[in-house]
Motif scaffolding. Structure first.
Motif, PDB file in Angstrom:
ATOM      1  N   LEU A  22       5.078 -40.612  30.731  1.00 34.14           N
ATOM      2  CA  LEU A  22       6.237 -40.712  31.846  1.00 34.14           C
ATOM      3  C   LEU A  22       6.955 -41.166  30.612  1.00 34.14           C
ATOM      4  O   LEU A  22       6.364 -41.868  29.959  1.00 34.14           O
ATOM      5  N   GLU A  23       8.148 -40.228  30.028  1.00 34.06           N
ATOM      6  CA  GLU A  23       9.439 -40.987  29.535  1.00 34.06           C
ATOM      7  C   GLU A  23      10.980 -40.629  30.316  1.00 34.06           C
ATOM      8  O   GLU A  23      11.169 -40.223  30.346  1.00 34.06           O
ATOM      9  N   ILE A  24      11.054 -42.308  30.279  1.00 40.32           N
ATOM     10  CA  ILE A  24      12.448 -42.528  31.413  1.00 40.32           C
ATOM     11  C   ILE A  24      13.639 -42.780  29.843  1.00 40.32           C
ATOM     12  O   ILE A  24      13.236 -43.774  29.616  1.00 40.32           O
ATOM     13  N   VAL A  45       5.505 -44.536  29.881  1.00 42.23           N
ATOM     14  CA  VAL A  45       3.722 -44.913  30.665  1.00 42.23           C
ATOM     15  C   VAL A  45       3.110 -44.111  29.684  1.00 42.23           C
ATOM     16  O   VAL A  45       2.985 -43.089  29.908  1.00 42.23           O
ATOM     17  N   PRO A  46       2.518 -44.488  28.553  1.00 36.79           N
ATOM     18  CA  PRO A  46       1.492 -43.715  27.803  1.00 36.79           C
ATOM     19  C   PRO A  46       0.321 -43.214  28.123  1.00 36.79           C
ATOM     20  O   PRO A  46      -0.142 -44.352  29.581  1.00 36.79           O
ATOM     21  N   TYR A  47      -0.421 -42.119  27.582  1.00 39.25           N
ATOM     22  CA  TYR A  47      -1.577 -41.807  27.864  1.00 39.25           C
ATOM     23  C   TYR A  47      -2.840 -42.909  28.094  1.00 39.25           C
ATOM     24  O   TYR A  47      -2.206 -43.855  27.384  1.00 39.25           O
ATOM     25  N   GLY A  48      -3.304 -43.638  29.137  1.00 42.95           N
ATOM     26  CA  GLY A  48      -4.448 -44.405  28.965  1.00 42.95           C
ATOM     27  C   GLY A  48      -3.552 -45.930  29.509  1.00 42.95           C
ATOM     28  O   GLY A  48      -4.658 -46.788  29.047  1.00 42.95           O
ATOM     29  N   ILE A  79      14.362 -37.387  32.679  1.00 46.38           N
ATOM     30  CA  ILE A  79      12.986 -37.970  32.590  1.00 46.38           C
ATOM     31  C   ILE A  79      11.803 -36.727  32.353  1.00 46.38           C
ATOM     32  O   ILE A  79      12.344 -35.583  32.509  1.00 46.38           O
ATOM     33  N   LYS A  80      10.457 -37.121  30.848  1.00 45.69           N
ATOM     34  CA  LYS A  80       9.907 -36.269  30.921  1.00 45.69           C
ATOM     35  C   LYS A  80       9.079 -36.817  31.174  1.00 45.69           C
ATOM     36  O   LYS A  80       9.104 -37.854  31.271  1.00 45.69           O
TER      37      LYS A  80
END
Lengths: 308, 212
Positions: A22-24, A45-48, A79-80
């Motif tokens: 998630l990228e905002i 929010v990075p994976y893991g 927002i991605k």
């Protein structure tokens, strides 16, 4: 650990790169019937990772999550999710997003079995076996109507649904509230398991900062619609400190990166981002994430108060 | 979308079963009475009772906050609206089936004349409900569920106003010719279906702009 504000990657010590789930970036949202607004929200929010989203009631946590989940229309920003910009036309992506709101969201006339029949048709990757494993794990009844569930049971059911359709990103809004200590332990363990293989990511908002302290590795603090601090938990615990000093001594802490301060009766509590090389005269206070939250929410932003 | 329709039906299953039971009992009693007016009411009544439960779905969705959750599902908003309209159509079709089945049995076991006015009144019953639904959905999405009872009553009022307005137009333009009753019933149903389709398009536009 470096959290690059504009970068698409999360860099961990040895150079392992992980994409963000998630990228905002620059999210703004105003409300016609309120003076409250989300102002330039940016975080990833990075994976893991389990990212704790912390703020008092009305700070903008649920609104930010609403923007991510498209229950609210944003004014500007991007927002991605999984690298793709969210859009009504790309709702397929929601097959991989698990959502838990702060209250029960399923029709009260259904039971756990009927709910599984509904979701089997709604999510491509619905896993009935996984779902009933969680129903067992959380000790939930299968044939009892949902409207007779306690708040804790309702939250567990929502979490069971969120974890049973192959989600790679969980958006959890106050998901641990109303849970008893045993239930909370089960749920937090399930969340840690979800991110363990680095394929999943969680954005978790909670009033119960002890839950966040237990599971989150990245922390984002929001106040009055603005992000006031984003950092990793390790960074916070290793480099940040709450200092008690006299008001006239505040200036001496500038090199230590003053984030926020709060005037007490005869001293000032100061949150600094670099406790190393702290002048010896200052007293470091033992702190928890709860103390930092309190200081950030109730205190003043040093930069804003002194330089704007 | 199948899942959404299933969820809609689960959320109102008790009230649907109750309306089916009541409708069946009332139809049987009215048929047995043999009174021509009672027979007309017997055809009309299930259409006015059973599909009403579809409007209850909107209330249930809001009360349980499912309306907020369903937006997060991997479905476009138009599909969510479609599911509500299809639920209404399913209940309308159920009303038609139930009424037809009971009247058909009555025509075999009681008197073949009970079916005389069936299609004529049935078309009007469906027309009334299509007409009411065409207002209920967009207005509930605009004004919210708190005003849903008022909206439902107002929409039923609108349906009857349309009924008498089209009846008046038919009298002006066609007059008292043979088959005028049937032409009116069919015309009223077609106008109502047109309004219902228009209502779907409007509801989608309103729903896309709505925030939860």
């Amino acid at each position: 650990m470096i959290i690059g504000k504009n970068s698409a990657f999360f860099v961990i010590g040895g150079g392992v790169t992980l994409e963000y789930a998630l990228e905002i970036e620059g999210l703004c949202k105003s409300f016609s019937k309120s003076r409250f607004a989300l102002k330039n929200i940016s975080f990833s929010v990075p994976y893991g990772s389990i990212t704790g989203f912390i703020g008092e009631n009305g700070a903008g946590k649920t609104s930010t999550m609403g923007a991510i989940l498209q229950t609210l229309h944003i004014d500007s920003g991007s927002i991605k999710i999984f690298g793709e910009r969210i859009a009504e036309a790309k709702k397929e992506i929601n097959n991989h997003i698990g959502v838990v709101y702060d209250a029960m969201n399923f029709s009260g006339n259904l039971d756990a079995i009927k709910l599984s029949k509904v979701f089997r048709y709604l999510y491509h990757n619905w896993d009935n076996q996984e779902y009933f494993n969680y129903i067992e794990l959380f000790s939930l009844p299968k044939k009892q109507k949902i409207n007779s569930f306690s708040r804790g049971m309702a939250m567990k059911l929502s979490i069971a649904v969120a974890l049973s359709h192959g989600a790679r990103l969980l958006i959890l809004d106050e998901a641990t509230s109303g849970l008893d200590p045993v239930g909370r332990e089960d749920v937090l363990e399930a969340l840690l398991k979800f991110v363990r293989d680095q394929k999943g990511a969680i954005l978790l908002s909670s009033h119960i900062t002890s839950d966040i302290e237990k599971v989150a590795d990245t922390l984002v603090f929001i106040k009055k619609g603005e992000i006031v601090l984003k950092t990793s938990k390790n960074d916070l615990l290793n480099n940040y400190a709450i200092i008690q000093c006299k008001e006239h001594e505040l200036n001496d802490l500038r090199l230590n990166g003053i984030i926020a301060y709060k005037n007490q009766t005869d001293y000032v509590d100061v949150l600094v981002s670099n406790k190393n090389e702290l002048p010896a005269k200052f007293h470091k206070k033992n702190f928890s994430i709860d103390d930092i939250t309190l200081l950030l929410m109730k205190g003043e932003n040093y930069e804003r108060a002194h330089f704007k | 979308m199948k899942g959404l329709i299933l969820n809609n039906l689960y959320s109102i299953d008790k009230s649907v079963k109750f309306s089916l039971l009541i409708s069946t009992a009332v139809i049987i009693l009215l048929i047995i009475s043999g009174n021509p007016t009672a027979l007309k009411i017997a055809v009309l009544l299930p259409f006015l009772i059973i599909p009403m439960n579809a409007f209850e779905v909107l209330k249930q969705d809001s009360m349980s906050s499912w309306n907020k959750f369903e937006i997060t599902l991997p479905l476009k908003k138009s599909k969510i609206i479609q599911s509500k309209f299809i639920t209404f159509l399913l209940l309308l079709f159920t009303s038609l089936l139930l009424t037809f089945a009971l009247f058909y049995c009555a025509s075999i076991f009681i008197s073949p004349t009970v079916m005389d006015d069936f299609f004529n009144i049935g078309l009007r019953g469906m027309g009334l409900m299509f007409c009411a639904a065409s207002l209920v959905y967009p207005l509930t999405y605009i004004f919210g569920i708190e005003k849903s009872d008022m909206i439902t009553m107002g929409s039923m009022g609108f349906a009857f106003v349309m009924f008498f307005f089209i009846s008046f137009l038919m009298k002006v333009f066609i007059g008292e010719m043979k088959g005028a009753e049937e032409i009116f019933s069919l015309s009223f149903l077609l106008v109502s279906i047109f309004l219902f389709i228009l209502s779907y398009a409007t509801s989608v536009i309103i729903y896309r702009k709505k925030e939860f």
